[in-house]
Design a protein around this motif. Structure first.
Motif, short mmCIF file in Angstrom:
data_model
loop_
_atom_site.label_atom_id
_atom_site.label_comp_id
_atom_site.label_asym_id
_atom_site.label_seq_id
_atom_site.Cartn_x
_atom_site.Cartn_y
_atom_site.Cartn_z
N TYR A 84 22.06 122.32 -74.89
CA TYR A 84 20.72 121.72 -74.90
C TYR A 84 19.73 122.44 -74.00
N ILE A 85 19.95 123.72 -73.70
CA ILE A 85 18.98 124.37 -72.81
C ILE A 85 17.62 124.54 -73.49
N ASN A 86 17.58 124.38 -74.81
CA ASN A 86 16.28 124.41 -75.49
C ASN A 86 15.41 123.23 -75.11
N ARG A 87 16.00 122.21 -74.48
CA ARG A 87 15.25 121.04 -74.06
C ARG A 87 14.60 121.21 -72.68
N LEU A 88 14.94 122.29 -72.01
CA LEU A 88 14.36 122.51 -70.68
C LEU A 88 12.86 122.78 -70.80
N LYS A 89 12.12 122.23 -69.84
CA LYS A 89 10.66 122.37 -69.84
C LYS A 89 10.21 123.04 -68.55
N ARG A 90 9.02 123.58 -68.61
CA ARG A 90 8.47 124.23 -67.42
C ARG A 90 8.39 123.22 -66.27
N GLY A 91 8.90 123.63 -65.13
CA GLY A 91 8.92 122.75 -63.96
C GLY A 91 10.28 122.12 -63.69
N ASP A 92 11.19 122.14 -64.69
CA ASP A 92 12.54 121.63 -64.46
C ASP A 92 13.27 122.52 -63.46
N THR A 93 14.15 121.94 -62.68
CA THR A 93 14.87 122.70 -61.66
C THR A 93 16.26 123.09 -62.14
N VAL A 94 16.70 124.23 -61.64
CA VAL A 94 18.04 124.75 -61.88
C VAL A 94 18.60 125.17 -60.53
N GLU A 95 19.73 124.60 -60.13
CA GLU A 95 20.33 124.93 -58.83
C GLU A 95 21.57 125.79 -59.01
N VAL A 96 21.73 126.75 -58.11
CA VAL A 96 22.93 127.58 -58.08
C VAL A 96 23.52 127.47 -56.68
N GLU A 97 24.73 126.94 -56.60
CA GLU A 97 25.41 126.78 -55.30
C GLU A 97 26.48 127.85 -55.15
N THR A 98 26.51 128.49 -54.01
CA THR A 98 27.59 129.39 -53.66
C THR A 98 28.17 128.93 -52.33
N LYS A 99 29.17 129.65 -51.87
CA LYS A 99 29.76 129.31 -50.58
C LYS A 99 28.77 129.53 -49.45
N ALA A 100 27.80 130.42 -49.67
CA ALA A 100 26.85 130.78 -48.62
C ALA A 100 25.60 129.91 -48.61
N ALA A 101 25.11 129.51 -49.80
CA ALA A 101 23.80 128.85 -49.85
C ALA A 101 23.61 128.12 -51.17
N VAL A 102 22.51 127.35 -51.22
CA VAL A 102 22.09 126.67 -52.45
C VAL A 102 20.71 127.22 -52.82
N TYR A 103 20.60 127.76 -54.03
CA TYR A 103 19.36 128.36 -54.50
C TYR A 103 18.74 127.47 -55.58
N THR A 104 17.47 127.18 -55.44
CA THR A 104 16.77 126.34 -56.42
C THR A 104 15.76 127.18 -57.18
#
Length: 267
Positions: A181-201
């Motif tokens: 359903y990534i076609n449902r994503l809209k401008r302004g929606d957030t995507v987070e990527v977590e690693t052992k070192a940090a969390v990137y938004t």
């Protein structure tokens, strides 16, 4: 009164014909059942097993990071030869310069992380709008990454938080279908990527609804479609790209969603 005479050869021919029709009917029924089972396996069983495996891997990463154990560390260089340090011309997260405090913390976090091994899950991708939380593994191998329900990191693209393009691929249908359903994503929606070192938004910025499966421009350091050049960017920055097949249940074209890094929070 004349009695019709039926020859033995005629009776044998009719018997063979009935047997052939019966056998043909049984074969068709068997083929239909096998095809139905294959469809059930692809559309239900592979999803069920891949989703379970992906959920277990997310839990394992969370436990590992909670205890500080060594292993599936993330946020590292992909070995593509790019530097962890943003170039002077690169757009820094949040619109500030690369020399800001946030930029220095980001460089420190990515430099500390170890390089992920091939097919190793080393990060967690979270998309709140889609209620999605899935592991990210190095590489886009179907057997070792995508068919496990994971999202795969394209070799040669940057890692989370690095200047350039952190590009990912995932199945849209079957095998966990994390990107259905990534076609449902809209401008302004957030995507987070977590690693052992940090969390990137990251924040979703643009969507390319359809392009060629060979359109490598969408995952370049400065992403821009080579098939539809009006879609993409012209300046260096901190990007994320999500790619999957389109339309559903086919692999003829690709759909791409792009976002920009907004913030980084060290663990």
């Amino acid at each position: 009164m004349r009695v019709p005479v039926v020859q033995h050869s005629t009776r044998r021919w009719r018997a063979r014909r009935r047997r052939a029709l019966w056998t043909g009917g049984e074969v068709l029924v068997t083929v239909g059942v096998v095809l139905m089972l294959l469809v059930v396996h692809q559309l239900w069983w592979t999803n069920r097993e891949a989703k379970r495996g992906a959920e277990r891997k997310v839990e394992a990463l969370e436990r590992e990071w909670g205890t500080g154990a060594d292993g599936d560390g993330g946020g590292a260089s992909s070995g593509s030869g790019t530097s962890d340090t943003p170039s002077p011309s690169a757009e820094a997260p949040g619109g500030s310069s690369g020399s800001s405090g946030s930029g220095r913390r980001q460089q420190s976090a990515t430099t500390r992380a170890s390089q992920p091994s091939w097919s190793q899950a080393y990060a967690i991708l979270t998309i709140p709008r889609l209620s999605l939380r899935v592991p990210v593994a190095e590489g886009v191998s179907k057997q070792n990454v995508l068919n496990k329900g994971y999202v795969g990191h394209y070799k040669g693209t940057q890692q989370p938080g690095q200047a350039g393009n952190f590009a990912l691929a995932g199945h849209r249908n079957t095998h966990g279908e994390p990107f259905r359903y990534i076609n449902r994503l809209k401008r302004g929606d957030t995507v987070e990527v977590e690693t052992k070192a940090a969390v990137y938004t990251y924040v979703v910025d643009k969507t390319l609804p359809q392009t060629s499966a060979r359109d490598s421009g969408v995952i370049r350091s400065v992403p821009r479609s080579t098939v539809r050049p009006s879609y993409g960017y012209s300046a260096p920055g901190y990007y994320i790209t999500l790619t999957t097949c389109t339309p559903e249940y086919t692999s003829k074209y690709r759909l791409a969603v792009w976002g920009k890094l907004r913030s980084m929070r060290p663990r």
